[in-house]
Design a protein around this motif. Structure first.
Motif, PDB file in Angstrom:
ATOM      1  N   GLN A  50     -12.153  -0.561  -1.274  1.00 27.74           N
ATOM      2  CA  GLN A  50     -11.446  -0.722  -2.337  1.00 27.74           C
ATOM      3  C   GLN A  50      -9.988  -0.782  -2.059  1.00 27.74           C
ATOM      4  OE1 GLN A  50     -12.901   2.957  -4.075  1.00 27.74           O
ATOM      5  NE2 GLN A  50     -14.386   1.609  -5.570  1.00 27.74           N
ATOM      6  N   GLY A  51      -9.569  -1.726  -1.171  1.00 28.14           N
ATOM      7  CA  GLY A  51      -8.014  -1.861  -0.858  1.00 28.14           C
ATOM      8  C   GLY A  51      -7.414  -0.720   0.126  1.00 28.14           C
ATOM      9  N   ASN A  52      -8.384   0.033   0.706  1.00 33.08           N
ATOM     10  CA  ASN A  52      -7.841   1.292   1.587  1.00 33.08           C
ATOM     11  C   ASN A  52      -7.637   0.494   3.024  1.00 33.08           C
ATOM     12  OD1 ASN A  52      -7.905   3.169   3.689  1.00 33.08           O
ATOM     13  ND2 ASN A  52      -8.268   4.663   1.893  1.00 33.08           N
ATOM     14  N   LEU A  70      -9.653  -2.973  14.188  1.00 35.22           N
ATOM     15  CA  LEU A  70      -8.232  -3.200  14.395  1.00 35.22           C
ATOM     16  C   LEU A  70      -7.388  -2.109  14.104  1.00 35.22           C
ATOM     17  CD1 LEU A  70      -8.434  -6.645  12.439  1.00 35.22           C
ATOM     18  CD2 LEU A  70      -8.385  -6.392  14.857  1.00 35.22           C
ATOM     19  N   THR A  71      -6.146  -2.098  14.546  1.00 36.78           N
ATOM     20  CA  THR A  71      -4.981  -1.277  14.394  1.00 36.78           C
ATOM     21  C   THR A  71      -4.445  -1.700  12.896  1.00 36.78           C
ATOM     22  OG1 THR A  71      -3.090  -2.311  15.141  1.00 36.78           O
ATOM     23  CG2 THR A  71      -4.458  -0.781  16.567  1.00 36.78           C
ATOM     24  N   ARG A  72      -3.970  -0.830  11.973  1.00 35.46           N
ATOM     25  CA  ARG A  72      -3.340  -1.123  10.815  1.00 35.46           C
ATOM     26  C   ARG A  72      -2.371  -2.267  10.941  1.00 35.46           C
ATOM     27  NH1 ARG A  72      -0.615   2.493   8.766  1.00 35.46           N
ATOM     28  NH2 ARG A  72      -0.392   1.743   6.653  1.00 35.46           N
ATOM     29  N   ALA A  73      -1.250  -2.081  11.808  1.00 36.26           N
ATOM     30  CA  ALA A  73      -0.318  -3.198  11.994  1.00 36.26           C
ATOM     31  C   ALA A  73      -1.109  -4.489  12.514  1.00 36.26           C
ATOM     32  CB  ALA A  73       0.444  -2.635  13.277  1.00 36.26           C
ATOM     33  N   ASP A 103       3.171   7.112   6.156  1.00 38.09           N
ATOM     34  CA  ASP A 103       3.877   6.530   7.445  1.00 38.09           C
ATOM     35  C   ASP A 103       5.438   7.086   7.143  1.00 38.09           C
ATOM     36  OD1 ASP A 103       1.732   5.200   8.424  1.00 38.09           O
ATOM     37  OD2 ASP A 103       2.186   3.295   7.589  1.00 38.09           O
ATOM     38  N   ARG A 104       5.699   7.437   5.907  1.00 37.78           N
ATOM     39  CA  ARG A 104       7.030   8.180   5.830  1.00 37.78           C
ATOM     40  C   ARG A 104       7.694   6.881   5.409  1.00 37.78           C
ATOM     41  NH1 ARG A 104       7.976  13.619   9.190  1.00 37.78           N
ATOM     42  NH2 ARG A 104       6.003  14.671   8.589  1.00 37.78           N
ATOM     43  N   SER A 105       7.463   5.818   5.135  1.00 41.59           N
ATOM     44  CA  SER A 105       8.256   4.453   4.643  1.00 41.59           C
ATOM     45  C   SER A 105       8.636   4.545   3.308  1.00 41.59           C
ATOM     46  CB  SER A 105       7.639   3.498   5.298  1.00 41.59           C
ATOM     47  OG  SER A 105       6.275   3.184   4.738  1.00 41.59           O
ATOM     48  N   PHE A 106       7.867   5.327   2.396  1.00 38.08           N
ATOM     49  CA  PHE A 106       7.902   5.549   0.944  1.00 38.08           C
ATOM     50  C   PHE A 106       8.021   7.107   0.724  1.00 38.08           C
ATOM     51  CE2 PHE A 106       7.074   5.009  -3.415  1.00 38.08           C
ATOM     52  CZ  PHE A 106       8.135   4.067  -3.880  1.00 38.08           C
ATOM     53  N   ARG A 107       8.979   7.426  -0.246  1.00 32.24           N
ATOM     54  CA  ARG A 107       9.014   8.854  -0.557  1.00 32.24           C
ATOM     55  C   ARG A 107       7.961   9.271  -1.281  1.00 32.24           C
ATOM     56  NH1 ARG A 107      14.762  10.898  -0.487  1.00 32.24           N
ATOM     57  NH2 ARG A 107      13.850  12.533  -1.764  1.00 32.24           N
ATOM     58  N   GLN A 108       7.518  10.281  -1.328  1.00 35.40           N
ATOM     59  CA  GLN A 108       6.247  11.001  -1.834  1.00 35.40           C
ATOM     60  C   GLN A 108       6.629  11.243  -3.293  1.00 35.40           C
ATOM     61  OE1 GLN A 108       4.109  14.689  -0.594  1.00 35.40           O
ATOM     62  NE2 GLN A 108       2.322  13.488  -0.500  1.00 35.40           N
ATOM     63  N   ASP A 109       7.873  12.211  -3.378  1.00 31.95           N
ATOM     64  CA  ASP A 109       8.361  12.282  -4.610  1.00 31.95           C
ATOM     65  C   ASP A 109       8.713  11.233  -5.590  1.00 31.95           C
ATOM     66  OD1 ASP A 109      10.471  11.813  -2.784  1.00 31.95           O
ATOM     67  OD2 ASP A 109      11.547  13.711  -3.230  1.00 31.95           O
ATOM     68  N   LEU A 110       9.053  10.120  -4.982  1.00 35.55           N
ATOM     69  CA  LEU A 110       9.347   8.750  -5.734  1.00 35.55           C
ATOM     70  C   LEU A 110       8.048   8.431  -6.383  1.00 35.55           C
ATOM     71  CD1 LEU A 110      11.193   6.959  -6.960  1.00 35.55           C
ATOM     72  CD2 LEU A 110      11.199   5.722  -5.055  1.00 35.55           C
ATOM     73  N   LEU A 111       6.764   8.439  -5.489  1.00 28.12           N
ATOM     74  CA  LEU A 111       5.632   8.038  -5.800  1.00 28.12           C
ATOM     75  C   LEU A 111       5.218   8.849  -6.914  1.00 28.12           C
ATOM     76  CD1 LEU A 111       3.170   6.433  -5.462  1.00 28.12           C
ATOM     77  CD2 LEU A 111       2.378   7.766  -3.718  1.00 28.12           C
ATOM     78  N   TYR A 112       5.040  10.239  -6.887  1.00 32.17           N
ATOM     79  CA  TYR A 112       4.587  11.079  -8.110  1.00 32.17           C
ATOM     80  C   TYR A 112       5.555  10.619  -9.294  1.00 32.17           C
ATOM     81  CZ  TYR A 112       2.383  13.974  -4.497  1.00 32.17           C
ATOM     82  OH  TYR A 112       1.245  14.180  -3.334  1.00 32.17           O
ATOM     83  N   PRO A 167       0.835  -1.331   0.043  1.00 37.30           N
ATOM     84  CA  PRO A 167      -0.034  -0.040   0.080  1.00 37.30           C
ATOM     85  C   PRO A 167       0.833   1.335   0.204  1.00 37.30           C
ATOM     86  CG  PRO A 167       0.136  -0.698   2.316  1.00 37.30           C
ATOM     87  CD  PRO A 167       0.688  -1.872   1.204  1.00 37.30           C
ATOM     88  N   LEU A 168       1.239   1.482  -1.220  1.00 40.56           N
ATOM     89  CA  LEU A 168       2.289   2.816  -1.434  1.00 40.56           C
ATOM     90  C   LEU A 168       1.672   4.198  -0.472  1.00 40.56           C
ATOM     91  CD1 LEU A 168       3.907   2.343  -4.807  1.00 40.56           C
ATOM     92  CD2 LEU A 168       4.680   1.405  -2.355  1.00 40.56           C
ATOM     93  N   TYR A 169       0.542   4.302  -0.977  1.00 36.64           N
ATOM     94  CA  TYR A 169      -0.191   5.600  -0.262  1.00 36.64           C
ATOM     95  C   TYR A 169      -0.098   5.630   1.376  1.00 36.64           C
ATOM     96  CZ  TYR A 169      -1.277   6.996  -5.049  1.00 36.64           C
ATOM     97  OH  TYR A 169      -1.300   7.129  -6.250  1.00 36.64           O
ATOM     98  N   GLU A 170      -0.310   4.600   1.640  1.00 39.78           N
ATOM     99  CA  GLU A 170      -0.304   4.405   3.149  1.00 39.78           C
ATOM    100  C   GLU A 170       1.152   4.498   3.659  1.00 39.78           C
ATOM    101  OE1 GLU A 170      -3.032   4.013   5.320  1.00 39.78           O
ATOM    102  OE2 GLU A 170      -4.109   4.363   3.397  1.00 39.78           O
TER     103      GLU A 170
END
Length: 465
Positions: A439-441, A451-454, A310-319, A303-306
């Protein structure tokens, strides 16, 4: 003012400690070439060459430290060729003679001119040198391509099958985006066919005659990341016995498929982003940046947007990678395609294993539709292959011909899923329904489930969702 369309495309660098020579050279050459740069201090050459690839370098042989022997010119000639072995260098000097000219050519220079030069002769020399440079660059690219053949994926592309509404939307998106240069991000569960979609986009693109190179980012260790993607030069590390192009160079002018991109650490994300932004790569052990022209297709089941939140994936790289997104449905979401796929795999493995199984029984069709297929199309394909191999010679596949990962038959497994009171099975189905509803969110699904996301992620891993 001179029309720039009349200029010859090319970048010329003139290196001389005499400002008058530099001024005269620039005034003359800028009337003929699109880019002319000058430099008085040869100590700046490594930095200049790291940031720019010049078509021709005009290099003075004698600087202020040594005005007549040409030793400085030979020294800087050697340094230039170390940085860029395909560089085309023309040495210039006021103290030239035949012996020095021969020595310069043996040292790797392309030609040798005397000061003061004749403009027309200098121009003819430069045009000839630029043709040589173009030939060298083309040869280097060909060698890189040949070395990259082992890592390029040009196999015949299996057909993507599906008549469901969800898959028709996918096909429509592929048709619209394929002919463009847009970067594509493919999202979907494991086994849904993300690589097939990437190959289909490449096959229908304007790059179809070039390489399609797949990189499984989840399988590359952090220490080998730069070498695998950007290449290395001989001696860069212990096992670097030869120059080797990376995956980006192998895919030059073609398509690179970055699978499992969600697995990259923050440090590797930064390195990948830099290469994509600058469209340049630098081999390990070298300081020469090499231009790349690739179409980037990425894929992940994460889930890249999640992860951005969480700052585990760079937003600028996603863009950078998701100009266009394609969401691949799970097999559960395209149940109307299950029997179509099953028939396709039956015929495929009949041919492969020389079997003659012509039918799928009604009971088996019912069982195939009832089973949730957590491994998606890949699981169905493997199950059909095993069934064709192990089936009785009756000519018809039955439910008990199937053995799933749990070593239960498809018939018993489907029956269990049709009416189960097992708490784990019920929990799994509830999670699937919540994820589908939202829808996968993951965040919204976890809230609905309490539940928690974890905790939800742990259950997704537990149930192979």
């Amino acid at each position: 003012m001179q029309d720039k369309s009349d200029l010859h495309p090319g970048a010329i660098l003139v290196v001389d400690d005499n400002s008058g020579v530099l001024t005269a050279a620039k005034l003359f050459l800028k009337r003929h070439f699109t880019q002319v740069e000058t430099e008085r201090n040869p100590e700046n050459l490594p930095v200049l060459l790291a940031n720019m690839r010049y078509d021709v370098i005009l290099l003075d042989m004698n600087f202020t430290k040594d005005r007549s022997s040409g030793k400085e010119g030979f020294f800087w000639l050697e340094r230039i060729l170390q940085v860029d072995p395909s560089a085309v260098v023309i040495l210039i000097t006021a103290y030239g003679d035949v012996e020095m000219a021969v020595q310069a050519i043996k040292g790797g220079a392309t030609d040798f001119v005397l000061k003061p030069w004749e403009n027309e002769k200098l121009l003819a020399t430069l045009f000839s040198a630029m043709k040589l440079r173009a030939s060298k660059v083309e040869n280097d690219e060909l060698k890189a391509k040949q070395k990259g053949l082992a890592i390029a994926h040009n196999d015949a592309i299996p057909e993507i099958l599906g008549n469901s509404t969800a898959m028709r939307k996918v096909f429509e998106t592929i048709n619209r985006v394929a002919k463009t240069e847009a970067n594509v991000l493919i999202l979907g569960e494991n086994g849904t066919g993300k690589e097939l979609v990437a190959q289909a986009i490449h096959q229908q693109s304007n790059r179809t005659n070039e390489h399609f190179v797949k990189v499984d980012l989840g399988a590359i260790t952090e220490t080998l990341f730069e070498s695998e993607l950007f290449g290395h030069v001989k001696g860069a590390f212990t096992d670097a016995r030869d120059d080797r192009p990376g995956r980006f160079e192998a895919a030059n002018r073609g398509t690179i498929f970055l699978d499992e991109i969600g697995n990259l650490t923050a440090g590797l994300q930064a390195k990948l982003l830099s290469a994509l932004q600058n469209r340049m790569v630098t081999r390990v052990g070298s300081n020469q940046a090499r231009p790349i022209d690739v179409r980037v297709i990425s894929a992940t089941n994460m889930p890249l947007y999640e992860m951005v939140k969480d700052r585990s994936f760079r937003q600028d790289l996603l863009y950078r990678i998701n100009t266009i997104e394609i969401h691949l449905p799970s097999l559960r979401e395209r149940a109307e395609d299950i029997l179509l796929l099953a028939e396709h795999f039956l015929q495929l493995y009949n041919r492969k294993y020389n079997r003659n199984i012509s039918n799928i029984s009604a009971a088996l069709k019912k069982a195939l539709l009832a089973y949730p297929w957590p491994g998606n199309v890949r699981e169905l394909q493997h199950a059909m292959e095993r069934a064709v191999i192990m089936a009785r010679d009756s000519g018809t596949l039955q439910p008990d011909d199937f053995m799933l990962g749990s070593n239960h038959s498809l018939e018993s497994e489907a029956a269990l899923n049709a009416a189960t009171m097992n708490l784990e099975d019920m929990e799994r189905e509830t999670i699937l329904k919540a994820i589908k509803k939202h829808q996968g969110n993951i965040s919204e699904a976890s809230k609905e489930l309490g539940l928690t996301r974890a905790s939800l992620y742990r259950r997704l891993e537990k149930y192979g969702i």
